[in-house]
Design an enzyme around this catalytic site. Sequence first.
Site, PDB file in Angstrom:
ATOM      1  N   SER A 141       0.865  -1.185   0.000  1.00  0.00           N
ATOM      2  CA  SER A 141       0.000   0.000   0.000  1.00  0.00           C
ATOM      3  C   SER A 141       0.892   1.222   0.000  1.00  0.00           C
ATOM      4  O   SER A 141       2.014   1.189   0.530  1.00  0.00           O
ATOM      5  CB  SER A 141      -0.871   0.009   1.259  1.00  0.00           C
ATOM      6  OG  SER A 141      -1.450   1.287   1.441  1.00  0.00           O
ATOM      7  N   TYR A 159      -1.141  -1.356  10.613  1.00  0.00           N
ATOM      8  CA  TYR A 159      -1.383  -1.687   9.192  1.00  0.00           C
ATOM      9  C   TYR A 159      -0.234  -1.170   8.326  1.00  0.00           C
ATOM     10  O   TYR A 159       0.349  -1.923   7.532  1.00  0.00           O
ATOM     11  CB  TYR A 159      -2.713  -1.077   8.742  1.00  0.00           C
ATOM     12  CG  TYR A 159      -2.988  -1.236   7.257  1.00  0.00           C
ATOM     13  CD1 TYR A 159      -3.474  -2.430   6.741  1.00  0.00           C
ATOM     14  CD2 TYR A 159      -2.746  -0.183   6.364  1.00  0.00           C
ATOM     15  CE1 TYR A 159      -3.732  -2.569   5.377  1.00  0.00           C
ATOM     16  CE2 TYR A 159      -2.996  -0.310   5.007  1.00  0.00           C
ATOM     17  CZ  TYR A 159      -3.491  -1.512   4.515  1.00  0.00           C
ATOM     18  OH  TYR A 159      -3.731  -1.649   3.168  1.00  0.00           O
TER      19      TYR A 159
END
Length: 267
Positions: A141, A159
Amino acid sequence: MTASAPRPVALVTGASSGLGHAYARQLAEGGWDLVPVARRASRLEALAARLQIPGGVTVQPLVADLTDETGLARVAERIDRGVDLVVNCAGFAGYMPFAELSGEVADALIDVHVRAVTHLTGAAVRAMVPHRRGAIINVASLLAFSESAVLGRFNRAAYAGCKAFIVTFTQLVAQEVHDHGIKVQVCCPGAVATEFHDVAGVPRPPAAMSPEEVVTASLRALDAGEVVCVPGLEDPTVIERYHEAQREMLRQGNRPELAERYRVAAG
Ligand SMILES: NC(=O)c1ccc[n+]([C@@H]2O[C@H](COP(=O)([O-])OP(=O)(O)OC[C@H]3O[C@@H](n4cnc5c(N)ncnc54)[C@H](OP(=O)(O)O)[C@@H]3O)[C@@H](O)[C@H]2O)c1
């Protein structure tokens, strides 16, 4: 591909939704047989029903929870038996203030993004090296690069940390296996319009790329041999400048002497 040539096989985790679903669809369109992996069997069966036509590609769903030891082992075992491409795409956000992140959710984030990606990449490399061909795509990401950006509402420490692991890990694996004829890519999308935000309980971003576009970029980048794919990045020299800043940190920071400012206690 001739009629008698065996089709290449792609194993895609997270194929029940969003990006993984889009990888599965585009690969099937390109003539790949598929092993889609996720927990929701009904979604995988629907994908198989949609993509399989007589004489066309084969879709063999593999239902597995990647946080589960047995589930992960079954996926690794399928890779051991031979696949041409592994796409590690499964993931979830777990966005919340770090002080409120439970050990259980933290473990799940690490299991899916770090443990599963490491084990399945390892299984793929071991299976592919003897044949001197194959490819691996790990979906990270852009948030892997977000430590200096103020995006407080995401509450994303665990995350983003896991995704940063995927970025570093994948690039270093790519270096190691390059000479064995294996292509390795880390795909770093920005916001994508999938169920990801619904699962996280946050609003979908108003400006998000479609999963189809992300996958188009990723597969074209794989063909082009790009190790780092940032689908929305117009100027790819940004990646080289980022790498140059890393090399500068290593060059300047890796010395046997203390830096001047640490030689005397503060105060
Ligand atoms: N959407 C974004 O804005 C965005 C941006 C950058 C990166 N990403 C990354 O892109 C990847 C795909 O996300 P998405 O946007 O496509 O989200 P999504 O639509 O929610 O899909 C997530 C997929 O991961 C699977 N999954 C989650 N936990 C799992 C587990 N424990 N075991 C097995 N499978 C599991 C889900 O399947 P089941 O629930 O059926 O198991 C689903 O297929 C993720 O790695 C995510 O971090 C997303």
